[in-house]
Design a protein around this motif. Structure first.
Motif, PDB file in Angstrom:
ATOM      1  N   VAL A 225      -7.868   1.378   6.415  1.00  0.00           N
ATOM      2  CA  VAL A 225      -8.566   1.666   7.673  1.00  0.00           C
ATOM      3  C   VAL A 225      -7.525   1.816   8.784  1.00  0.00           C
ATOM      4  O   VAL A 225      -6.558   1.038   8.856  1.00  0.00           O
ATOM      5  CB  VAL A 225      -9.556   0.535   8.023  1.00  0.00           C
ATOM      6  N   ASP A 226      -7.716   2.812   9.676  1.00  0.00           N
ATOM      7  CA  ASP A 226      -6.793   2.981  10.792  1.00  0.00           C
ATOM      8  C   ASP A 226      -7.221   2.113  11.969  1.00  0.00           C
ATOM      9  O   ASP A 226      -8.204   1.373  11.902  1.00  0.00           O
ATOM     10  CB  ASP A 226      -6.680   4.459  11.196  1.00  0.00           C
ATOM     11  N   LYS A 227      -6.466   2.225  13.058  1.00  0.00           N
ATOM     12  CA  LYS A 227      -6.690   1.341  14.200  1.00  0.00           C
ATOM     13  C   LYS A 227      -8.031   1.587  14.862  1.00  0.00           C
ATOM     14  O   LYS A 227      -8.593   0.696  15.506  1.00  0.00           O
ATOM     15  CB  LYS A 227      -5.556   1.531  15.219  1.00  0.00           C
ATOM     16  N   GLU A 228      -8.565   2.802  14.736  1.00  0.00           N
ATOM     17  CA  GLU A 228      -9.854   3.115  15.328  1.00  0.00           C
ATOM     18  C   GLU A 228     -11.025   2.719  14.427  1.00  0.00           C
ATOM     19  O   GLU A 228     -12.189   2.939  14.776  1.00  0.00           O
ATOM     20  CB  GLU A 228      -9.955   4.616  15.641  1.00  0.00           C
ATOM     21  N   GLY A 229     -10.714   2.159  13.265  1.00  0.00           N
ATOM     22  CA  GLY A 229     -11.775   1.716  12.370  1.00  0.00           C
ATOM     23  C   GLY A 229     -12.274   2.781  11.418  1.00  0.00           C
ATOM     24  O   GLY A 229     -13.312   2.596  10.787  1.00  0.00           O
ATOM     25  N   HIS A 230     -11.533   3.889  11.268  1.00  0.00           N
ATOM     26  CA  HIS A 230     -11.948   4.956  10.362  1.00  0.00           C
ATOM     27  C   HIS A 230     -11.320   4.745   8.988  1.00  0.00           C
ATOM     28  O   HIS A 230     -10.143   4.379   8.881  1.00  0.00           O
ATOM     29  CB  HIS A 230     -11.548   6.327  10.912  1.00  0.00           C
ATOM     30  N   ILE A 231     -12.093   4.994   7.970  1.00  0.00           N
ATOM     31  CA  ILE A 231     -11.612   4.851   6.596  1.00  0.00           C
ATOM     32  C   ILE A 231     -10.766   6.070   6.243  1.00  0.00           C
ATOM     33  O   ILE A 231     -11.225   7.214   6.382  1.00  0.00           O
ATOM     34  CB  ILE A 231     -12.797   4.712   5.626  1.00  0.00           C
ATOM     35  N   VAL A 232      -9.531   5.836   5.778  1.00  0.00           N
ATOM     36  CA  VAL A 232      -8.640   6.948   5.445  1.00  0.00           C
ATOM     37  C   VAL A 232      -8.314   6.996   3.954  1.00  0.00           C
ATOM     38  O   VAL A 232      -7.786   8.007   3.474  1.00  0.00           O
ATOM     39  CB  VAL A 232      -7.331   6.871   6.257  1.00  0.00           C
ATOM     40  N   LEU A 233      -8.620   5.937   3.211  1.00  0.00           N
ATOM     41  CA  LEU A 233      -8.322   5.935   1.781  1.00  0.00           C
ATOM     42  C   LEU A 233      -9.216   4.908   1.090  1.00  0.00           C
ATOM     43  O   LEU A 233      -9.438   3.816   1.605  1.00  0.00           O
ATOM     44  CB  LEU A 233      -6.844   5.610   1.528  1.00  0.00           C
ATOM     45  N   VAL A 234      -9.723   5.274  -0.081  1.00  0.00           N
ATOM     46  CA  VAL A 234     -10.462   4.345  -0.941  1.00  0.00           C
ATOM     47  C   VAL A 234     -10.058   4.626  -2.387  1.00  0.00           C
ATOM     48  O   VAL A 234      -9.530   5.696  -2.702  1.00  0.00           O
ATOM     49  CB  VAL A 234     -11.997   4.483  -0.787  1.00  0.00           C
ATOM     50  N   ASN A 235     -10.308   3.656  -3.267  1.00  0.00           N
ATOM     51  CA  ASN A 235     -10.047   3.878  -4.679  1.00  0.00           C
ATOM     52  C   ASN A 235     -11.363   4.011  -5.438  1.00  0.00           C
ATOM     53  O   ASN A 235     -12.454   3.885  -4.872  1.00  0.00           O
ATOM     54  CB  ASN A 235      -9.178   2.755  -5.265  1.00  0.00           C
ATOM     55  N   SER A 236     -11.258   4.254  -6.730  1.00  0.00           N
ATOM     56  CA  SER A 236     -12.463   4.490  -7.530  1.00  0.00           C
ATOM     57  C   SER A 236     -13.344   3.246  -7.608  1.00  0.00           C
ATOM     58  O   SER A 236     -14.564   3.356  -7.687  1.00  0.00           O
ATOM     59  CB  SER A 236     -12.063   4.936  -8.946  1.00  0.00           C
ATOM     60  N   GLN A 237     -12.717   2.050  -7.576  1.00  0.00           N
ATOM     61  CA  GLN A 237     -13.514   0.828  -7.631  1.00  0.00           C
ATOM     62  C   GLN A 237     -14.385   0.691  -6.380  1.00  0.00           C
ATOM     63  O   GLN A 237     -15.510   0.182  -6.458  1.00  0.00           O
ATOM     64  CB  GLN A 237     -12.589  -0.387  -7.773  1.00  0.00           C
ATOM     65  N   THR A 238     -13.890   1.148  -5.238  1.00  0.00           N
ATOM     66  CA  THR A 238     -14.695   1.127  -4.012  1.00  0.00           C
ATOM     67  C   THR A 238     -15.918   2.030  -4.174  1.00  0.00           C
ATOM     68  O   THR A 238     -17.019   1.686  -3.721  1.00  0.00           O
ATOM     69  CB  THR A 238     -13.852   1.583  -2.820  1.00  0.00           C
ATOM     70  N   GLU A 239     -15.733   3.177  -4.807  1.00  0.00           N
ATOM     71  CA  GLU A 239     -16.869   4.064  -5.059  1.00  0.00           C
ATOM     72  C   GLU A 239     -17.925   3.366  -5.910  1.00  0.00           C
ATOM     73  O   GLU A 239     -19.128   3.493  -5.665  1.00  0.00           O
ATOM     74  CB  GLU A 239     -16.389   5.337  -5.754  1.00  0.00           C
ATOM     75  N   LYS A 240     -17.473   2.612  -6.926  1.00  0.00           N
ATOM     76  CA  LYS A 240     -18.419   1.913  -7.803  1.00  0.00           C
ATOM     77  C   LYS A 240     -19.128   0.786  -7.053  1.00  0.00           C
ATOM     78  O   LYS A 240     -20.332   0.574  -7.237  1.00  0.00           O
ATOM     79  CB  LYS A 240     -17.683   1.346  -9.016  1.00  0.00           C
ATOM     80  N   LEU A 241     -18.380   0.052  -6.206  1.00  0.00           N
ATOM     81  CA  LEU A 241     -18.977  -1.084  -5.515  1.00  0.00           C
ATOM     82  C   LEU A 241     -20.033  -0.655  -4.504  1.00  0.00           C
ATOM     83  O   LEU A 241     -21.104  -1.268  -4.405  1.00  0.00           O
ATOM     84  CB  LEU A 241     -17.884  -1.886  -4.802  1.00  0.00           C
TER      85      LEU A 241
END
Length: 542
Positions: A225-241
């Protein structure tokens, strides 16, 4: 003569150029005519003609000499400028090499590319000519269209060129290049050249790839997450969760993954983290929940770590779904509650004789008082005062019997643990009342030393009673071989002043054998022949 006049004209001194051209032409014509007339004997050259000739030569020679001197001066200035330019270029080259940069220039009109050093990958030396097609051929095939589009945009648009692409060496090896440049335009907005720098970012790209593979291999959900609170990267496990695809979640606010009831406080918590970034667990001591795409929630643990990059500070979050652990904890708690209930039933079974005696006393009193009342009635000489006293004794014995029954019922009742504010001294008093009959049967004295004004504590009163009952009954058993005069159990409470309250049980028996002290809390370990070995294990679990 024409070259000299043209050179002076080009340098901007048009009047001098006209003087020189006309003067030299007139002087030549005059000299030729004078020579012919003199040879023919028509004229003899007078001194005045010589003077005129010398004046003409002077008129012509002065600007010519001035131009010669000026040319020499300009040549010296040009040499100094070229030396300074060469020194500047040398310093720029050294600085670029020290910073691992390549300075390059593309002459758009001539389609020639120049670089400060050997162009890695293409094998073309800076002294050789490199046109755009040859440069394009040195790129990885998958990146050629991207670079072409970026350069076209710069040339036809705002003049800014930026690209990250791969270069393929003649030996087949590939490395990454980050390039930036700016286009120069002429007065008619036509592009004439592009200058820029390039840097080898192969190591950076390899590190990014390793980081990506590490993130993908993580069994936990990873969110950057960047300083403004935007998601910039996730992994495949995040997609599953969470049930989102990468395309759906990247770029959105991280509050999307926070339950609605917690969202209002999350931005301030995030800002506080960036003000003092350090690796830590999120919400230490609190239960955290995350929200799936379908709106359902699940319990999580979240670890936070700051990540410093050239683009700024990011926060790397590791999300662990602890649903299975929570279910296991609830199941373990259910088993502990069940075991505690069975232990209480066993305790009541052990105390059945004393409890029967304790219950028998008020019941006997009730029967005796009722019989006495009947006799008074049969004689016919009973007074209302006597009836009132008999009935009062029956009520008191009934309440006493009811207290015994309620105590037994509370101990053996099966139900959920109820935490509430309570007084530890009241719990001790209740336990003393329960064990008093058993103490009489065993000829044991029960002494209490209770510190007054103890602060209230939070817990389940029944479980506290169970703990003290186990300890007191163990104390009774430990004094079987102790002389009757020394059979005493002391229950004490105290407060150390910093919020901690302690209850202790002391007996005067033989003590715990040395070899058993490390195992007394192990399940099914006992030093008594008729014991199950679960009492102290349950006490510790409570």
């Amino acid at each position: 003569m024409l070259d000299l006049s043209a050179t002076i004209w080009k340098r901007g001194n048009r009047r001098a150029a006209i003087y020189v051209g006309v003067g030299i032409t007139g002087a030549v014509i005059a000299v030729v005519a004078l020579a012919r007339l003199t040879d023919a004997g028509v004229l003899q050259v007078p001194h005045i003609v010589t003077f005129v000739y010398m004046a003409s030569v002077y008129i012509v020679g002065y600007p010519l000499s001035a131009e010669v001197l000026r040319s020499a001066q300009l040549e010296r200035q040009l040499q100094v400028s070229e030396a300074k330019l060469s020194e500047t270029e040398r310093r720029m080259t050294l600085a670029a090499e020290a910073a691992h940069l390549t300075l390059w220039e593309w002459d758009i009109v001539r389609d020639e590319i120049w670089a400060t050093n050997e162009r890695r990958g293409s094998g073309v030396n800076s002294l050789e000519k490199l046109d755009f097609n040859r440069f394009l051929h040195s790129l990885h095939p998958d990146d050629r269209n991207v670079v072409t589009a970026a350069m076209t945009k710069a040339v036809k648009g705002d003049g800014v060129y930026e690209s990250k692409h791969r270069i393929v060496r003649p030996n087949g090896k590939t490395f990454w290049i980050a390039a930036r440049g700016r286009v120069e335009f002429d007065g008619e907005r036509n592009p004439i050249r592009m200058r820029g720098i390039s840097m080898d970012i192969t190591a950076q790209k390899h590190a990014e790839e390793k980081f990506r593979l590490t993130v993908e291999a993580s069994p936990n959900g990873i969110i950057l997450v960047d300083k403004e609170g935007h998601i910039v990267l996730v992994n495949s496990q995040t997609e599953k969760l969470f049930g989102y695809t990468r395309e759906e979640i990247i770029g959105r606010s991280v509050e999307t993954l926070v339950p609605q009831r917690f969202r209002h406080a999350h931005p301030s918590d995030r800002r506080a983290f960036f003000e003092a970034p350090m690796a830590r667990a999120m919400g230490a001591g609190r239960e955290l929940f995350a929200r799936r795409k379908d709106g359902t929630e699940f319990p999580v643990e979240i670890g936070l770590a700051p990540l410093e990059t050239p683009e700024g500070t990011f926060v790397l979050s590791a999300v662990v779904d602890i649903t299975a652990r929570k279910e296991a904890e609830l199941e373990a708690q259910r088993h502990r509650t069940e075991m505690a209930h069975l232990s209480r039933v066993a305790l009541m079974s052990e105390m059945s004789t004393s409890l029967a005696h304790e219950l028998n006393q008020p019941l006997s009193g009730i029967v005796s008082n009722a019989a006495a009342g009947q006799r008074f009635i049969d004689r016919g000489d009973i007074s209302f005062q006597e009836i009132r006293e008999i009935l009062s004794d029956i009520v008191a014995d009934g309440r006493r019997a009811g207290d015994v029954v309620r105590g037994i019922r509370a101990m053996v009742k099966k139900g959920q643990t109820i935490r509430q504010q309570m007084s530890l001294n009241d719990v001790v008093a209740t336990v003393v009342q329960i064990v008093s009959p058993d103490a009489l049967l065993r000829s044991c004295e029960v002494e209490t030393i209770l510190q007054p004004n103890l602060p209230p504590i939070t817990g389940d009163p029944i479980q506290f009673q169970q703990v003290l009952l186990n300890l007191v009954l163990n104390a009774f058993d430990a004094m079987r071989d102790t002389p009757v005069s020394n059979r005493k159990v002391t229950i004490a409470t105290e407060w150390n002043g910093d919020g901690a309250v302690r209850a202790s049980v002391r007996d005067y028996g033989a003590g715990i054998p040395e070899q058993a002290r490390d195992r007394i809390f192990d399940p099914f370990f006992t030093t008594k022949t008729e014991g199950l070995g679960m009492g102290l294990a349950i006490v510790r679990s409570i």
